[in-house]
Design a protein around this motif. Structure first.
Motif, PDB file in Angstrom:
ATOM      1  N   THR A  30      43.751  33.705  33.076  1.00 59.70           N
ATOM      2  CA  THR A  30      44.830  34.543  33.617  1.00 59.70           C
ATOM      3  C   THR A  30      46.164  34.202  32.956  1.00 59.70           C
ATOM      4  O   THR A  30      46.945  35.098  32.615  1.00 59.70           O
ATOM      5  N   VAL A  33      46.118  35.746  29.490  1.00 53.01           N
ATOM      6  CA  VAL A  33      46.312  37.200  29.551  1.00 53.01           C
ATOM      7  C   VAL A  33      47.778  37.514  29.795  1.00 53.01           C
ATOM      8  O   VAL A  33      48.355  38.404  29.138  1.00 53.01           O
ATOM      9  N   ARG A  42      49.896  45.919  23.786  1.00 52.25           N
ATOM     10  CA  ARG A  42      48.599  45.357  24.180  1.00 52.25           C
ATOM     11  C   ARG A  42      47.431  45.985  23.428  1.00 52.25           C
ATOM     12  O   ARG A  42      46.377  45.375  23.298  1.00 52.25           O
ATOM     13  N   TYR A  48      45.117  39.397  23.851  1.00 58.99           N
ATOM     14  CA  TYR A  48      45.092  40.105  25.131  1.00 58.99           C
ATOM     15  C   TYR A  48      43.726  40.745  25.367  1.00 58.99           C
ATOM     16  O   TYR A  48      43.134  40.591  26.431  1.00 58.99           O
ATOM     17  N   LYS A  52      41.292  39.451  28.307  1.00 60.04           N
ATOM     18  CA  LYS A  52      41.082  40.417  29.385  1.00 60.04           C
ATOM     19  C   LYS A  52      39.581  40.639  29.591  1.00 60.04           C
ATOM     20  O   LYS A  52      39.096  40.690  30.722  1.00 60.04           O
ATOM     21  N   ARG A  56      37.287  39.684  32.948  1.00 59.36           N
ATOM     22  CA  ARG A  56      36.342  40.596  33.617  1.00 59.36           C
ATOM     23  C   ARG A  56      34.972  39.933  33.774  1.00 59.36           C
ATOM     24  O   ARG A  56      34.328  40.077  34.809  1.00 59.36           O
TER      25      ARG A  56
END
Length: 161
Positions: A30, A33, A42, A48, A52, A56
């Motif tokens: 986190t 990110v 982005r 990134y 990301k 997920r």
């Protein structure tokens, strides 16, 4: 459908994985990110995009583990099991070709990455349940029928509370 059983060690391993993902890995990803997002565009930011995606994957695994741990029933070792094959048993089996296997009957979530664990839902495990040493049993699969003999049965007494 998988039977929602797990050994004490298996449950502890999954719970520890959840803790590491939630308390260590997820906060770190986190932060990455957030840092990568602060750099601007982005859509072309590989840091990134990668982190990301990683976030997920972690979130998906965390959701799975939480649901899984909530529904699993821990089966502890009981001395009354000695001498017969039940959930959590280690067995040494042999077939007529002389092939010898050492296997443990375990829960679905414990078998991954282990060649010596079989799911309690597998045809082999179903055929083994309730058998004793020196018993003969037959395993029927979609393609084959094999005869096996039980050489030895043992339990790991450290699997109790």
């Amino acid at each position: 459908m998988k039977t929602p059983l797990i050994t004490r060690k298996g449950y502890t391993k999954l719970r520890n994985e959840l803790e590491v993902l939630w308390r260590e890995e997820r906060p770190e990803i986190t932060r990455k990110v957030t840092w990568a997002a602060s750099l601007g565009d982005r859509s072309e930011n590989a840091d990134y995009q990668y982190n990301k995606k990683k976030l997920r994957e972690i979130d998906r695994r965390v959701r799975y583990l939480r649901k899984c741990l909530e529904n699993l029933k821990v089966v502890d070792y009981d001395p009354q099991q000695e001498g017969k094959v039940f959930f959590g048993a280690w067995v040494e089996i042999e077939n007529e070709a002389g092939e010898v296997l050492e296997l443990r009957l375990a829960g679905y979530d414990e078998i991954f990455g282990r060649k010596d664990y079989i799911s309690i839902d597998s045809p082999m495990a179903r055929a083994l349940i309730g058998k004793e040493e020196d018993d003969e049993f037959v395993v029927k699969t979609e393609t084959d029928i094999k005869e096996w003999w039980i050489n030895r049965i043992w339990y790991d007494p450290t699997d109790k509370i």
